[in-house]
Write an enzyme that holds these catalytic residues in place. Structure first.
Site, PDB file in Angstrom:
ATOM      1  N   GLY A  54       0.843  -1.196   0.000  1.00  0.00           N
ATOM      2  CA  GLY A  54       0.000   0.000   0.000  1.00  0.00           C
ATOM      3  C   GLY A  54       0.867   1.230   0.000  1.00  0.00           C
ATOM      4  N   CYS A  81       5.415  -6.023   1.308  1.00  0.00           N
ATOM      5  CA  CYS A  81       5.764  -4.593   1.311  1.00  0.00           C
ATOM      6  C   CYS A  81       5.144  -3.876   2.520  1.00  0.00           C
ATOM      7  CB  CYS A  81       5.362  -3.975  -0.029  1.00  0.00           C
ATOM      8  SG  CYS A  81       6.212  -2.431  -0.351  1.00  0.00           S
ATOM      9  N   TYR A  82       4.130  -3.053   2.323  1.00  0.00           N
ATOM     10  CA  TYR A  82       3.510  -2.403   3.483  1.00  0.00           C
ATOM     11  C   TYR A  82       3.028  -3.453   4.483  1.00  0.00           C
ATOM     12  CZ  TYR A  82       0.391   0.462   6.350  1.00  0.00           C
ATOM     13  OH  TYR A  82      -0.211   1.075   7.417  1.00  0.00           O
ATOM     14  N   HIS A 168       7.967  -7.588  -4.259  1.00  0.00           N
ATOM     15  CA  HIS A 168       6.620  -7.972  -4.697  1.00  0.00           C
ATOM     16  C   HIS A 168       6.653  -9.310  -5.432  1.00  0.00           C
ATOM     17  CE1 HIS A 168       4.328  -4.372  -3.649  1.00  0.00           C
ATOM     18  NE2 HIS A 168       5.494  -3.749  -3.784  1.00  0.00           N
ATOM     19  N   GLU A 170       4.237 -10.976  -6.438  1.00  0.00           N
ATOM     20  CA  GLU A 170       3.094 -11.108  -7.347  1.00  0.00           C
ATOM     21  C   GLU A 170       3.351 -10.520  -8.739  1.00  0.00           C
ATOM     22  OE1 GLU A 170       3.455  -9.097  -4.852  1.00  0.00           O
ATOM     23  OE2 GLU A 170       2.325  -7.239  -5.005  1.00  0.00           O
ATOM     24  N   ASP A 226     -19.533 -12.433 -20.695  1.00  0.00           N
ATOM     25  CA  ASP A 226     -19.914 -12.745 -19.310  1.00  0.00           C
ATOM     26  C   ASP A 226     -21.361 -13.211 -19.189  1.00  0.00           C
ATOM     27  OD1 ASP A 226     -17.389 -11.865 -18.842  1.00  0.00           O
ATOM     28  OD2 ASP A 226     -17.968  -9.949 -17.956  1.00  0.00           O
ATOM     29  N   LYS A 366     -11.853 -12.689 -15.452  1.00  0.00           N
ATOM     30  CA  LYS A 366     -12.236 -12.845 -16.854  1.00  0.00           C
ATOM     31  C   LYS A 366     -11.731 -14.157 -17.485  1.00  0.00           C
ATOM     32  CE  LYS A 366     -14.146 -10.795 -20.433  1.00  0.00           C
ATOM     33  NZ  LYS A 366     -15.443 -10.127 -20.396  1.00  0.00           N
TER      34      LYS A 366
END
Ligand code: XMP
Length: 510
Positions: A54, A81-82, A168, A170, A226, A366
């Site tokens: 964040g 991180c944060y 990070h 991710e 969708d 998605k």
């Protein structure tokens, strides 16, 4: 304990990516705001918690915090991180601002053997993005990984199964980030990877059957992927009790309506089309404000539905193809943020319909929606179609919507998609489309002066539509598109290419 991961969001631009990675590891996860109550966490009963990064610093006046009790719930925790800094701060460590803010690539040195480093080598490339760092570890923690500038890059409390990481894992720039996350989820938190789309379909069909029973379900087909996938999933659960209504607004892409109906015919699903372009054009007459257009289209949709619903006796449920990004973006999850465009499906159920809402794809991203569609027999080309906005071509025609303008854009847009497919790059792009500009320019064709509209071509690459970059299209492709549009579409005599990224632009023009 449920086999799922709770991601607490502290506002990082990468939070959604964390969720994507966890799902890719076949584990179900949900993002919730950082300040959900301890009671709610207990209710959710996660098998692990990930604290996102964040923009804040833990010493900021209004820094987002969590209840310290979370650390004694006996749930494995990974702070990123944060999230790492918060763990250190709340458990008695100290945070300081980094002498040299660290943004970009770094090499990870492994200081101590740990299950979190399984299959990782010394010197793996990681991605850093921080201005603060842990300067004193809390009791019971040790530093097990460092970079040249950040000694406490990975911290561990083995007994409590609490880990913190400054880089990070991710993001794709952290080359082995997924392995790092996998080690935490599979080996430390011991979560069974059982989230697959086959299991999702099985579970949903069972749940939908139980929920809906012998009642009827009304569903709006927009022409997009969708709502089509939601329909085939519901059809598998409730068969003919599904009433898929296709509202043809007249604002769809060329041939889109026919394609939709024939795709459903193949699957033996009866679609109820309502030709309603007349009323849409009437209500949009003279309207130029983008938000007004969206509101009018949304409301007209609902009005048509309401009318159609009356044709059938006692429909109890109303289904929508809401997906997880819609849910994350809705204000109930994300908290207050500026409305850029009101384009989210969440909560779109009109009270006067007096129906119960069913959103079978609410949990899916998605690509997961596409996979479900494939499992249920929708054709590959149909599922892979680019996203198309609910208000249709109306938001691709700045200014007034007229039948003639829509016709011009449909023709131009068709050429763009055809050429993009021929060039073999359709699947690479998030979207490729035309925008009909409300200005005219002078041209010359066959020695005659022309004074006609301009068409902007937009092609973007993106992984989720939240950010996007304009596509560096080959000049030959642009030339083909331009020549064909000017030659074949009556009313357009100039073509331009949009080279704006998002941000600062948005993908659609309105
Ligand atoms: P923007 O223009 O906000 O678009 O950058 C991001 C993505 O969302 C799609 N979009 C919409 N989808 N209803 C929708 O269902 C809408 O009103 C709408 N507006 C934009 C857009 O096509 C892009 O993929």
């Amino acid at each position: 304990m449920k086999n799922f991961v709770l991601i607490l969001d502290f506002g990082s631009q990468y939070t959604k990516l964390i969720a994507r990675r966890v799902r890719e590891l076949n584990i179900y996860c949900e993002i919730h705001p950082y300040n959900i109550s301890e009671k709610k966490i207990k209710e959710l009963n996660p098998a692990a918690i990930i604290l996102s990064g964040g923009p804040s610093s833990v010493y900021d006046k209004d820094a987002p915090m969590i209840d310290k009790n979370v650390f004694s719930m006996n749930i494995p925790i990974l702070g990123i991180c944060y999230g790492l800094q918060l763990i250190a701060y709340l458990l008695g460590g100290k945070i300081g601002s980094t002498k040299k803010r660290e943004f970009g690539f770094a090499k990870l040195n492994i200081l101590k053997k740990s299950p979190i480093f399984k299959d990782l080598k010394e010197g793996e490339q990681v991605w850093m993005s921080h201005g603060d760092e842990v300067v004193k570890l809390p009791e019971g923690f040790s530093s097990i990984g460092a970079t040249a500038n950040t000694p406490n890059t990975v911290i561990e409390n083995k007994n409590l199964k609490i880990y913190g990481v400054q880089f990070h894992p991710e993001v794709a720039h952290t080359t082995k980030g997924k392995i790092f996350l996998k080690n935490f989820l599979y080996d430390i938190a011991r979560i069974k990877p059982d989230w697959t789309m086959e299991s999702f379909v099985e579970k949903s069909v069972k749940e939908l059957k139980e929920k809906i029973g012998d009642e009827k379900v009304l569903l709006g087909l927009s022409g997009g992927v969708d709502s089509a996938v939601a329909a085939v999933l519901l059809y598998k659960a409730v068969g003919k009790n599904l009433i898929p209504v296709f509202v043809d607004t007249g604002l769809l892409r060329k041939k889109e309506g026919e394609e939709l109906i024939s795709e459903f015919k193949k699957l033996n699903i009866k679609v109820y089309p309502v030709k309603s372009s007349k009323i849409f054009f009437q209500r949009l007459k003279g309207i130029t404000s983008p938000e007004k257009k969206r509101k009018i289209i949304g409301k007209t949709f609902i009005d048509i539905f309401y009318k159609k619903a009356k044709d059938f006796k006692s429909i109890r449920f109303f289904a929508q193809g809401t997906t997880y990004p819609d849910v994350i973006e809705s204000s109930s999850v994300k908290g207050p943020s500026a409305v850029i465009k009101s384009h989210h499906n969440v909560g779109g159920l009109p009270k006067k319909l007096k129906m119960e809402l069913v959103e079978p794809l609410r949990e899916l991203f998605k690509d997961e929606v596409r996979e479900v569609g494939k499992i249920l027999g929708l054709d590959e080309w149909f599922i892979k179609r680019h996203p198309f906005p609910g208000p249709g071509l109306a938001v691709r025609i700045p200014g007034e919507i007229t039948k003639t303008n829509v016709r011009k854009l449909q023709e131009a847009d068709f050429i763009i998609r055809e050429e993009v497919k021929k060039a073999g790059i359709y699947d690479e792009l998030w979207q490729a489309f035309g925008v009909l500009l409300p200005i005219k320019s002078v041209g010359v064709m066959g020695d005659k002066r022309t004074y006609e509209n301009v068409c902007a071509v937009r092609m973007v690459v993106s992984s989720d539509g939240m950010t996007a970059n304009w596509y560096k299209a080959p000049h030959e492709l642009l030339q083909k598109i331009s020549t064909r549009i000017v030659n074949e579409v009556r009313g357009i005599n100039r073509v331009v290419y949009d080279i704006t990224a998002k941000p600062p632009g948005t993908i659609e023009w309105e």
